[in-house]
Design an enzyme around this catalytic site. Structure first.
Site, mmCIF file in Angstrom:
data_model
loop_
_atom_site.group_PDB
_atom_site.id
_atom_site.type_symbol
_atom_site.label_atom_id
_atom_site.label_comp_id
_atom_site.label_asym_id
_atom_site.label_seq_id
_atom_site.Cartn_x
_atom_site.Cartn_y
_atom_site.Cartn_z
ATOM 1 N N GLU A 32 0.850 -1.290 -0.012
ATOM 2 C CA GLU A 32 0.185 0.016 0.050
ATOM 3 C C GLU A 32 0.941 1.190 -0.008
ATOM 4 O O GLU A 32 1.750 1.182 0.775
ATOM 5 C CB GLU A 32 -0.767 0.029 1.299
ATOM 6 C CG GLU A 32 -1.837 0.883 1.163
ATOM 7 C CD GLU A 32 -2.609 0.949 2.645
ATOM 8 O OE1 GLU A 32 -3.546 2.247 2.928
ATOM 9 O OE2 GLU A 32 -2.750 0.147 3.215
ATOM 10 N N ARG A 259 5.569 -12.549 9.432
ATOM 11 C CA ARG A 259 6.393 -11.357 9.060
ATOM 12 C C ARG A 259 7.603 -11.229 9.656
ATOM 13 O O ARG A 259 7.628 -12.016 10.984
ATOM 14 C CB ARG A 259 5.363 -10.245 9.158
ATOM 15 C CG ARG A 259 4.826 -9.788 10.611
ATOM 16 C CD ARG A 259 3.853 -8.878 10.810
ATOM 17 N NE ARG A 259 4.208 -7.606 10.333
ATOM 18 C CZ ARG A 259 3.712 -6.888 9.299
ATOM 19 N NH1 ARG A 259 2.656 -7.419 8.981
ATOM 20 N NH2 ARG A 259 3.834 -5.504 9.216
ATOM 21 N N LYS A 269 4.517 1.145 8.951
ATOM 22 C CA LYS A 269 4.728 2.489 8.334
ATOM 23 C C LYS A 269 4.085 3.581 8.962
ATOM 24 O O LYS A 269 4.521 4.549 8.931
ATOM 25 C CB LYS A 269 3.920 2.351 6.810
ATOM 26 C CG LYS A 269 4.706 1.416 5.973
ATOM 27 C CD LYS A 269 4.275 1.338 4.592
ATOM 28 C CE LYS A 269 3.346 0.024 4.662
ATOM 29 N NZ LYS A 269 2.570 -0.141 3.246
HETATM 30 P P1 ATP Z 1 2.907 -1.585 7.625
HETATM 31 O O1 ATP Z 1 2.181 -2.714 8.813
HETATM 32 O O2 ATP Z 1 4.370 -1.709 7.867
HETATM 33 O O3 ATP Z 1 2.063 -0.603 6.951
HETATM 34 P P2 ATP Z 1 1.700 -3.732 5.704
HETATM 35 O O4 ATP Z 1 1.577 -5.079 5.985
HETATM 36 O O5 ATP Z 1 0.519 -2.675 5.851
HETATM 37 O O6 ATP Z 1 2.982 -3.078 6.442
HETATM 38 P P3 ATP Z 1 1.965 -3.395 3.118
HETATM 39 O O7 ATP Z 1 2.526 -2.286 2.208
HETATM 40 O O8 ATP Z 1 0.426 -3.407 2.842
HETATM 41 O O9 ATP Z 1 2.324 -3.424 4.249
HETATM 42 O O10 ATP Z 1 2.277 -4.754 2.485
HETATM 43 C C1 ATP Z 1 2.926 -4.816 1.226
HETATM 44 C C2 ATP Z 1 3.670 -6.458 1.405
HETATM 45 O O11 ATP Z 1 4.650 -6.485 2.307
HETATM 46 C C3 ATP Z 1 2.518 -7.486 1.938
HETATM 47 O O12 ATP Z 1 2.304 -8.342 1.222
HETATM 48 C C4 ATP Z 1 2.810 -7.601 3.315
HETATM 49 O O13 ATP Z 1 2.368 -8.833 4.049
HETATM 50 C C5 ATP Z 1 4.443 -7.577 3.213
HETATM 51 N N1 ATP Z 1 4.956 -7.132 4.741
HETATM 52 C C6 ATP Z 1 4.739 -5.959 5.235
HETATM 53 N N2 ATP Z 1 5.287 -6.021 6.492
HETATM 54 C C7 ATP Z 1 6.059 -7.111 6.513
HETATM 55 C C8 ATP Z 1 7.121 -7.762 7.426
HETATM 56 N N3 ATP Z 1 7.388 -7.210 8.448
HETATM 57 N N4 ATP Z 1 7.618 -8.847 6.998
HETATM 58 C C9 ATP Z 1 7.268 -9.557 6.139
HETATM 59 N N5 ATP Z 1 6.483 -8.870 4.923
HETATM 60 C C10 ATP Z 1 5.878 -7.809 5.314
HETATM 61 MG MG MG Z 2 -0.777 -1.534 5.780
#
Ligand code: ATP
Ligand code: MG
Length: 752
Positions: A32, A259, A269
């Site tokens: 995102e 994760r 983020k």
């Molecule tokens: P955040 O909580 O940091 O915003 P998110 O999961 O909302 O992270 P996205 O940008 O929506 O982040 O995710 C993009 C991809 O990266 C998704 O497939 C998510 O599962 C993966 N991802 C995000 N954080 C991690 C992590 N700490 N370890 C492994 N994969 C991750």
């Molecule tokens: Mg997110």
């Protein structure tokens, strides 16, 4: 590499290929665009792009831009940059979920026509109330009775912006009594009068992740939709959407992995955005941040990040990785690559009174074990600078560098001794007057003088002034929550450090080892020849934080009272909150574990019952929220082959050191399959931990006898090898050795 066993995702992919389920492996990385990507994303990038590449397929880069209010093109650029920097290529153009808004809208209409979706007009409170609880079925909305025509008309009006935000929703008609709360008529579309950074003002309704995601995957022909564990419960909706719409096969399937979490690091983020907004750091690329841009600016190499991702593996259970492991990866990478040069961070002038010449000393940039060539000249004259720390007027015991009575070698050059200490009116040392030994030059030393160490130095007139930025961990606690855990000393700037001239004049590289100081990187933004700036990438050795077990357990305050479920915060009920308070305050569980337990009735009653039989709150909570919870994902309590009492008995054996943690995992598996009592399993299989020195000592002797070289290295000071020996001994006991006892005995034996 070939010997390494494949992770479960790769096994799934291979199986699917074998079965001919897909012609090509197509994955996607779907961030995102609401912030800069972090090291967790690097893991996801490495998995998605890595798997596609390995199996001859491709990976799309898709911006999951369904939330109009938080997204921005600068984040899109940062994401593209991160993927490229890590060395991957996405297929074709960058994709956007918003490009599919029309198609997704079409699928929504199809669902309405099938009678599988309806416009609901309950308010927020009612929706929550109607949803029910984990133990109580929900109740379907009175609006679910609407006819297809009515639904189509209302949905059309929603789309045309005829209603206010929140007035209506589109929901899937699934099952209000499903055990999976997510399946209780999930929301598909919401009204939002918001400007979207790409779709502009075209839409007044936006699809939710659970609806948009499977369809975007399908539209792109994705085969394997890989995401993190928190989406496990969303998998049912994923499947429902694709199956109900009766789409032409093949369809994608979702697979979840754990994760990445790292201690001393925040990784969402949202929290990173806060640090940037509050100006606690200097922007998204601040070298202290765990963002890809931050690592890049600090001087990490893409290889080191990828090696790190590989070293942590891909698993199905959440854990926290020690930040030392990441630091090891970069150190390990740079050690093989970068030139060694001399810098002085805290200069002290030395005048060599009996030296009147000038010479240029040849010195290789690389030590013998680095397969690279290259050397430079070190100017040498009467006036040099050494580091203040390399001189002590009244030395402490074991101090090997320059003192009034102890000579020292200037690396690559001569041995000097201190003749006089010059102080200012405050009594501070401002200069050392020294003497050198003409026949002591490095490599041709005939002086016969014994020194205990060699120090770095720079020639006074030709040395260049540099700014050095020393970074330390941004957070002082292992499981930081946010701003309140900031380490106030995470950045130290030294304005007047010195460096040998070749670094600036010849620029043999952008990354260096400053001898004895650490690895450094020429800052890609602020560096100029007039004012060179270097960032400290990492220290030469691991400075603190031994590998700690159960990091999550020891840290963290009981602050998180809300579960974060893909962006939605579901408040706790009164009852859950009371449990949560009790768990964190009385039983000292960390907030994450307490949160999981408090919100899950099945788990919390299982936990209570186990506790009554053996009082070890933290360890029982761990096994219940991890291992038992995993079992309960596919089974009902009544179908479990073990009882809370059995789990308590298992934990008791671990606490009493009768079995090791490792063996406990094995026993737990067996309990799930055979339904036998843990004690019986341990006895039958002879898994009792071995703590008797009489049994362990001979095994140690054998390991020592087999590794004479490592013994020598250990005795010469490489204490890290202790871990190697302990590991070997534990392996020889098939994991049954008591680690504590083994550790102590190995230490004893090695010291001889
Ligand atoms: P955040 O909580 O940091 O915003 P998110 O999961 O909302 O992270 P996205 O940008 O929506 O982040 O995710 C993009 C991809 O990266 C998704 O497939 C998510 O599962 C993966 N991802 C995000 N954080 C991690 C992590 N700490 N370890 C492994 N994969 C991750
Ligand atoms: Mg997110």
């Amino acid at each position: 590499m070939e010997t390494k066993s494949k992770d479960f995702l790769r096994r799934v992919v291979e199986e699917d290929l074998d079965l001919g389920k897909y012609k090509k492996v197509i994955t996607r990385f779907p961030p995102e665009p609401n912030g800069f990507p972090h090291i967790g994303h690097a893991k996801s990038i490495a998995i998605n792009f890595g798997i596609a590449k390995e199996y001859g397929g491709y990976c799309n880069l898709r911006m999951d831009d369904t939330n109009p209010t938080t997204e921005d093109t600068k984040y899109v650029e940062a994401l593209k940059d991160a993927v490229e920097w890590l060395g991957f290529e996405w297929r074709g153009d960058v994709r956007y979920t918003s490009d599919y808004f029309s198609k997704i809208h079409g699928y929504a209409i199809k669902l309405i026509k099938m009678g599988k979706a309806y416009v609901d007009s309950l308010d927020e409170d009612e929706i929550r109330e109607y949803r029910g609880t984990v133990t109580q079925a929900g109740k379907r909305s009175r609006y679910a009775q609407r006819t297809i025509e009515e639904n189509l008309e209302l949905f059309e009006k929603m789309k045309n912006g005829e209603f206010k935000d929140g007035e209506h929703l589109l929901r899937a008609k699934i099952d209000m009594s499903s055990a999976n709360m997510k399946m209780r008529d999930p929301i598909l579309y919401r009204i939002r009068h918001a400007h979207h950074f790409r779709a502009k003002d075209e839409w007044s309704i936006y699809p939710l992740y659970d609806f948009a995601h499977p369809l975007s995957d399908y539209i792109e022909g994705v085969s394997h939709s890989i995401c993190t564990l928190e989406f496990e419960n969303n998998r049912d909706i994923y499947d429902w959407v694709l199956d109900t719409l009766q789409l032409e096969p093949p369809r994608p399937y979702q697979h979840e992995f754990a994760r990445l979490n790292i201690n001393y690091t925040v990784m969402s983020k949202r929290k990173l955005l806060e640090l940037v907004k509050e100006k606690i750091v200097n922007g998204w690329d601040d070298p202290r941040l765990p963002t890809i841009a931050g690592y890049k600016r600090r001087g990490y190499t893409p290889e080191s990040i990828l090696n790190f991702c590989e070293s942590i593996g891909v698993s199905k259970s959440n854990s926290t990785v020690d930040v030392a492991q990441l630091e090891f990866s970069i150190r390990d990478d740079l050690n093989k690559k970068v030139p060694r040069v001399m810098s002085i961070l805290n200069p002290l002038k030395v005048t060599i009174e009996n030296y009147d010449g000038y010479e240029k000393i040849d010195a290789s940039y690389y030590p013998a074990d680095v397969p690279k060539e290259g050397s430079r000249k070190l100017p040498f004259s009467k006036e040099i600078y050494i580091d203040r720390d390399d001189f002590m007027e009244t030395p402490s015991k074991g101090y090997f560098r320059l003192t009034p009575n102890q000579p020292v070698r200037l690396k690559y050059a001569y041995i000097i001794s201190c003749k006089e200490i010059v102080k200012d009116s405050n009594g501070d040392i401002v200069e050392i007057k020294a003497e050198y030994y003409p026949n002591s030059k490095s490599g041709e030393d005939e002086s016969g003088i014994k020194v205990k160490s060699a120090i770095q130095w720079v020639e006074a007139k030709e040395a260049k002034r540099i700014e050095v930025r020393l970074y330390d961990r941004l957070f002082k606690t292992q499981a930081p929550e946010g701003v309140e855990d900031i380490n106030p000393d995470s950045l130290k700037i030294i304005k007047n450090a010195l460096i040998e001239p070749a670094v600036i004049d010849e620029k043999p590289d952008v990354r260096f080892q400053f001898e004895r100081e650490g690895y450094f990187y020429a800052d890609p933004i602020d560096y100029t020849d007039e004012k060179p700036v270097f960032n400290k990438i990492v220290a030469l050795k691991e400075s603190f934080s031994k590998k700690k077990k159960n990091i999550a357990q020891k840290s963290s305050k009981p602050e998180v009272k809300k579960a974060q479920i893909d962006g939605e915060v579901v408040p706790m009920t009164k009852e859950e909150e009371t449990l949560f308070e009790n768990y964190t305050k009385e039983l000292k569980l960390n907030s994450e574990v307490a949160n999981t337990l408090a919100r899950d009735k099945k788990l919390s009653s299982f936990y209570q019952e186990a506790l009554e039989s053996f009082n070890s709150p933290v360890n029982i909570a761990n096994i219940v929220t991890n291992d038992v919870a995993r079992e309960l994902k596919t089974k009902e309590i009544d179908d479990l082959r073990f009882s809370p009492k059995d789990v308590a008995q298992l934990v008791k054996m671990v606490d009493e050191e009768l079995i090791s943690n490792k063996i406990a995992k094995q026993v737990f598996e067996e309990m799930g399959q055979s339904g036998k009592e843990p004690k019986a399993i341990v006895e039958a299989k002879g898994l009792v931990q071995i703590s008797d020195p009489k049994i362990i000592r001979p095994i140690i002797d054998e390991v020592i006898a087999k590794n004479p070289e490592n013994v020598e290295k250990f005795r010469a000071g490489n204490k890290k090898l202790l871990g190697f020996f302990v590991g070997q001994v534990l392996k020889a006991t098939k994991g049954k050795g008591n680690p504590k006892v083994v550790n102590a005995l190995v230490g004893e034996s090695l010291r001889g």
